[in-house]
Every structure is written in C-alpha cells, then in structure tokens.
Design a protein around this motif. Structure first.
Motif, PDB file in Angstrom:
ATOM      1  N   GLU A 118       0.826  -1.208   0.000  1.00 17.95           N
ATOM      2  CA  GLU A 118       0.000   0.000   0.000  1.00 17.95           C
ATOM      3  C   GLU A 118       0.858   1.255   0.000  1.00 17.95           C
ATOM      4  O   GLU A 118       0.339   2.370   0.014  1.00 17.95           O
ATOM      5  CB  GLU A 118      -0.927  -0.002   1.220  1.00 17.95           C
ATOM      6  CG  GLU A 118      -1.983  -1.108   1.150  1.00 17.95           C
ATOM      7  CD  GLU A 118      -2.796  -1.235   2.427  1.00 17.95           C
ATOM      8  OE1 GLU A 118      -2.454  -0.558   3.411  1.00 17.95           O
ATOM      9  OE2 GLU A 118      -3.756  -2.008   2.430  1.00 17.95           O
ATOM     10  N   GLY A 119       2.165   1.085   0.018  1.00 15.85           N
ATOM     11  CA  GLY A 119       3.061   2.237   0.036  1.00 15.85           C
ATOM     12  C   GLY A 119       3.353   2.769   1.417  1.00 15.85           C
ATOM     13  O   GLY A 119       4.038   3.783   1.554  1.00 15.85           O
ATOM     14  N   ARG A 120       2.866   2.094   2.441  1.00 13.52           N
ATOM     15  CA  ARG A 120       3.026   2.571   3.820  1.00 13.52           C
ATOM     16  C   ARG A 120       4.238   1.880   4.444  1.00 13.52           C
ATOM     17  O   ARG A 120       4.152   1.127   5.401  1.00 13.52           O
ATOM     18  CB  ARG A 120       1.741   2.294   4.604  1.00 13.52           C
ATOM     19  CG  ARG A 120       0.525   2.979   4.005  1.00 13.52           C
ATOM     20  CD  ARG A 120      -0.797   2.390   4.448  1.00 13.52           C
ATOM     21  NE  ARG A 120      -1.048   2.544   5.869  1.00 13.52           N
ATOM     22  CZ  ARG A 120      -2.131   2.094   6.487  1.00 13.52           C
ATOM     23  NH1 ARG A 120      -3.074   1.468   5.789  1.00 13.52           N
ATOM     24  NH2 ARG A 120      -2.280   2.269   7.784  1.00 13.52           N
ATOM     25  N   VAL A 121       5.416   2.168   3.865  1.00 13.75           N
ATOM     26  CA  VAL A 121       6.590   1.365   4.169  1.00 13.75           C
ATOM     27  C   VAL A 121       7.122   1.567   5.588  1.00 13.75           C
ATOM     28  O   VAL A 121       7.743   0.655   6.152  1.00 13.75           O
ATOM     29  CB  VAL A 121       7.700   1.590   3.126  1.00 13.75           C
ATOM     30  CG1 VAL A 121       7.297   1.001   1.785  1.00 13.75           C
ATOM     31  CG2 VAL A 121       8.045   3.062   2.967  1.00 13.75           C
ATOM     32  N   CYS A 122       6.935   2.741   6.156  1.00 13.96           N
ATOM     33  CA  CYS A 122       7.430   2.933   7.525  1.00 13.96           C
ATOM     34  C   CYS A 122       6.507   2.274   8.551  1.00 13.96           C
ATOM     35  O   CYS A 122       6.960   1.806   9.599  1.00 13.96           O
ATOM     36  CB  CYS A 122       7.649   4.416   7.813  1.00 13.96           C
ATOM     37  SG  CYS A 122       9.052   5.095   6.872  1.00 13.96           S
ATOM     38  N   GLU A 123       5.213   2.218   8.240  1.00 15.37           N
ATOM     39  CA  GLU A 123       4.321   1.421   9.082  1.00 15.37           C
ATOM     40  C   GLU A 123       4.647  -0.059   8.916  1.00 15.37           C
ATOM     41  O   GLU A 123       4.560  -0.837   9.875  1.00 15.37           O
ATOM     42  CB  GLU A 123       2.871   1.690   8.699  1.00 15.37           C
ATOM     43  CG  GLU A 123       2.383   3.070   9.095  1.00 15.37           C
ATOM     44  CD  GLU A 123       0.977   3.342   8.614  1.00 15.37           C
ATOM     45  OE1 GLU A 123       0.031   2.825   9.227  1.00 15.37           O
ATOM     46  OE2 GLU A 123       0.827   4.082   7.614  1.00 15.37           O
ATOM     47  N   ALA A 124       5.031  -0.434   7.714  1.00 14.88           N
ATOM     48  CA  ALA A 124       5.466  -1.813   7.471  1.00 14.88           C
ATOM     49  C   ALA A 124       6.694  -2.128   8.322  1.00 14.88           C
ATOM     50  O   ALA A 124       6.809  -3.214   8.900  1.00 14.88           O
ATOM     51  CB  ALA A 124       5.775  -2.023   5.998  1.00 14.88           C
ATOM     52  N   LYS A 125       7.617  -1.158   8.417  1.00 17.27           N
ATOM     53  CA  LYS A 125       8.826  -1.370   9.228  1.00 17.27           C
ATOM     54  C   LYS A 125       8.471  -1.619  10.692  1.00 17.27           C
ATOM     55  O   LYS A 125       9.102  -2.453  11.362  1.00 17.27           O
ATOM     56  CB  LYS A 125       9.772  -0.166   9.116  1.00 17.27           C
ATOM     57  CG  LYS A 125      11.100  -0.386   9.819  1.00 17.27           C
ATOM     58  CD  LYS A 125      11.870   0.907  10.007  1.00 17.27           C
ATOM     59  CE  LYS A 125      11.342   1.720  11.171  1.00 17.27           C
ATOM     60  NZ  LYS A 125      11.607   1.080  12.493  1.00 17.27           N
ATOM     61  N   ASP A 126       7.459  -0.919  11.197  1.00 12.74           N
ATOM     62  CA  ASP A 126       7.053  -1.135  12.583  1.00 12.74           C
ATOM     63  C   ASP A 126       6.598  -2.585  12.793  1.00 12.74           C
ATOM     64  O   ASP A 126       6.883  -3.194  13.833  1.00 12.74           O
ATOM     65  CB  ASP A 126       5.922  -0.177  12.953  1.00 12.74           C
ATOM     66  CG  ASP A 126       6.382   1.278  12.993  1.00 12.74           C
ATOM     67  OD1 ASP A 126       7.610   1.511  13.104  1.00 12.74           O
ATOM     68  OD2 ASP A 126       5.526   2.175  12.912  1.00 12.74           O
ATOM     69  N   MET A 127       5.868  -3.121  11.814  1.00 14.96           N
ATOM     70  CA  MET A 127       5.435  -4.514  11.904  1.00 14.96           C
ATOM     71  C   MET A 127       6.623  -5.461  11.792  1.00 14.96           C
ATOM     72  O   MET A 127       6.705  -6.474  12.496  1.00 14.96           O
ATOM     73  CB  MET A 127       4.400  -4.814  10.816  1.00 14.96           C
ATOM     74  CG  MET A 127       3.083  -4.107  11.015  1.00 14.96           C
ATOM     75  SD  MET A 127       2.264  -4.654  12.554  1.00 14.96           S
ATOM     76  CE  MET A 127       1.024  -3.368  12.734  1.00 14.96           C
ATOM     77  N   ILE A 128       7.545  -5.131  10.915  1.00 19.28           N
ATOM     78  CA  ILE A 128       8.742  -5.954  10.756  1.00 19.28           C
ATOM     79  C   ILE A 128       9.566  -5.966  12.034  1.00 19.28           C
ATOM     80  O   ILE A 128      10.138  -6.996  12.413  1.00 19.28           O
ATOM     81  CB  ILE A 128       9.578  -5.449   9.563  1.00 19.28           C
ATOM     82  CG1 ILE A 128       8.877  -5.790   8.241  1.00 19.28           C
ATOM     83  CG2 ILE A 128      10.986  -6.024   9.586  1.00 19.28           C
ATOM     84  CD1 ILE A 128       8.652  -7.280   8.009  1.00 19.28           C
ATOM     85  N   ASP A 129       9.636  -4.830  12.717  1.00 22.53           N
ATOM     86  CA  ASP A 129      10.363  -4.784  13.992  1.00 22.53           C
ATOM     87  C   ASP A 129       9.782  -5.790  14.985  1.00 22.53           C
ATOM     88  O   ASP A 129      10.515  -6.474  15.715  1.00 22.53           O
ATOM     89  CB  ASP A 129      10.306  -3.384  14.590  1.00 22.53           C
ATOM     90  CG  ASP A 129      11.222  -2.402  13.871  1.00 22.53           C
ATOM     91  OD1 ASP A 129      12.153  -2.862  13.181  1.00 22.53           O
ATOM     92  OD2 ASP A 129      10.999  -1.188  14.005  1.00 22.53           O
ATOM     93  N   ARG A 130       8.463  -5.906  15.002  1.00 21.51           N
ATOM     94  CA  ARG A 130       7.821  -6.860  15.905  1.00 21.51           C
ATOM     95  C   ARG A 130       8.130  -8.283  15.470  1.00 21.51           C
ATOM     96  O   ARG A 130       8.357  -9.163  16.301  1.00 21.51           O
ATOM     97  CB  ARG A 130       6.313  -6.609  15.950  1.00 21.51           C
ATOM     98  CG  ARG A 130       5.951  -5.231  16.481  1.00 21.51           C
ATOM     99  CD  ARG A 130       4.470  -5.021  16.669  1.00 21.51           C
ATOM    100  NE  ARG A 130       3.937  -5.823  17.761  1.00 21.51           N
ATOM    101  CZ  ARG A 130       2.802  -5.573  18.387  1.00 21.51           C
ATOM    102  NH1 ARG A 130       2.072  -4.525  18.027  1.00 21.51           N
ATOM    103  NH2 ARG A 130       2.377  -6.338  19.368  1.00 21.51           N
ATOM    104  N   ALA A 131       8.138  -8.504  14.150  1.00 22.23           N
ATOM    105  CA  ALA A 131       8.462  -9.835  13.644  1.00 22.23           C
ATOM    106  C   ALA A 131       9.893 -10.222  14.022  1.00 22.23           C
ATOM    107  O   ALA A 131      10.150 -11.360  14.447  1.00 22.23           O
ATOM    108  CB  ALA A 131       8.281  -9.881  12.122  1.00 22.23           C
TER     109      ALA A 131
END
Length: 237
Positions: A118-131
């Motif tokens: 969706e282009g929301r890459v920094c929100e994606a990074k927050d999820m990746i941090d949790r992963a």
C-alpha cells in the motif's frame, strides 16, 4: 513475497522523494478485521466476538493439533490471498493467525507486506520490527524485511542521516541473514539488487542483478531501465 509489480510501484514512490507512509492506494476495507490485531480492540468485551473467537480457536486447534500449527496454516492461507491481490481476505487470515498465536513472527511479516504494497513502508517497518523481535527466520521474510528497512530509510523525510544509515545497515544485515539461511535464493538476490539501487549503490546493484539473472530471476524492464539511467550496464553482464 512482494510481487514485481508492487515492488516497482514502491520504487517509483521512493525515487520521487515523497514519503510513502500513508500515501498508498486503498486495497482493503475499513472494518475492524482490516486493521492489524483488530486495531487493538478488546474482543473479549463483545459477547458475539468472544464466542466467535473461542469457536475459531477450539475448532482449528482440534483440526491442526495446536494453536501454533493452526496459526501457521492461517498465515499460509493469508499469503495465498496476498499473492492474488485479495488483500482484504489476506488481512482477515493474518488477524486470525494472530488471534491463534500472537507470538507468531510470520503474522507480523504478513501485516508488514500488506502495508508495504500500500506504500506505507514505515508502518510496514514497525510490523517488521515486531516480527524480528519474535525471531523472524524465513529467508524470504528476512529479504522482505531488508527491503522494507531500505525503503523506509529512503522515503522517510523526517529522519536524520545517521538514522537513515542505521536503517540501511539493518537492511544489509537482514539480507545477509537471508542469504546465509538460503544461499543462492533468486528471490533474496533479486530483492537485494533493488535495495542497492534505492540506496544509490549502483555498482553493487548491477552485481546483484547479474547474480540474480544467473539464478533465473527475471527483473521487470522498468527497474532495469531505471538502473541503466543511473549507471550503464557493465559489458560483462
């Protein structure tokens, strides 16, 4: 897990210099089941939802043998939906997988990739941090995590140069781990090539392009053309 079409779309956003976070196209509905972890809602406080969740947990645990195995199965279903662009169904499955096992790192990888597309890459990074905090280990997932760190570093105009460099270093470390876990994985190498492009390291990008091609990876012509504009393709390639 990112499709070529989606990766190129994110690439264009990054090149144009706008912050990708929050600017992506609408691909999901607006219901509570379309928000990661149900938006933090206390589902136990709603009798109907509590009953439905208990039935889901009981039924899938019986079918798969444990909540952990059921969660993994739901992640796999979510990935299948993701790959055919059914993002709403993918989010529902990832949420159900989280409900079954909130410590499943692949759930947050799934959330992250939906945000990524969706282009929301920094929100994606927050999820990746949790992963990552939950020991994310699949090579493809680690490569996706590396790409997301690079894209957030490139597109986020609010971070300073030192933070951006740390993001790039984290990205490189994630790619190294992915490559170590699965040597000569064409997806990992192909993704790595694009990450070098976004970081402005065109020499290494071409090197990875050559390696990925030797492994059978096919890059979209749009990406190769963009790379050629920055640096002519080496003759040996």
């Amino acid at each position: 897990m990112c499709r070529v079409r989606a990766c190129v779309a994110i690439l264009i956003v990054a090149i144009l210099g706008g912050c990708a976070t929050g600017g992506g196209p609408a691909r999901r509905g607006n219901g509570i089941d379309q928000m990661p972890m149900y938006g933090g809602m206390d589902r136990q406080s709603v009798p109907q939802l509590k009953q439905a969740d208990e039935q889901l947990i009981a039924g899938t645990t019986k079918e798969f043998g444990s909540r952990e195995k059921a969660s993994n199965a739901f992640v796999d279903q979510g990935i299948r939906y993701y790959k055919v662009d059914n993002y709403a169904a993918a989010m529902r499955r990832f949420n159900q997988a989280w409900l079954l096992n909130p410590n499943n790192p692949d759930v947050f990888w799934g959330f992250g990739m939906l945000f990524h597309d969706e282009g929301r890459v920094c929100e994606a990074k927050d999820m990746i941090d949790r992963a990552i905090s939950l020991k994310l280990s699949k090579p493809i997932a680690l490569a996706d995590a590396g790409r997301i760190y690079t894209l957030c570093g490139v597109s986020n105009q609010s971070i300073d140069s030192a933070t951006k460099q740390k993001y790039f270093e984290t990205s490189e470390d994630l790619y190294e781990k992915a490559s170590s876990a699965s040597p000569n994985n064409d997806y990992v190498v192909g993704s790595w090539a694009t990450a070098y492009y976004w970081r402005g390291d065109y020499v290494r990008s071409w090197q990875m392009v050559a390696k990925a091609r030797s492994l059978g990876f096919v890059f979209p012509g749009q990406f190769i053309n963009l790379l050629r504009q920055k640096m002519p393709e080496p003759r040996s390639q």
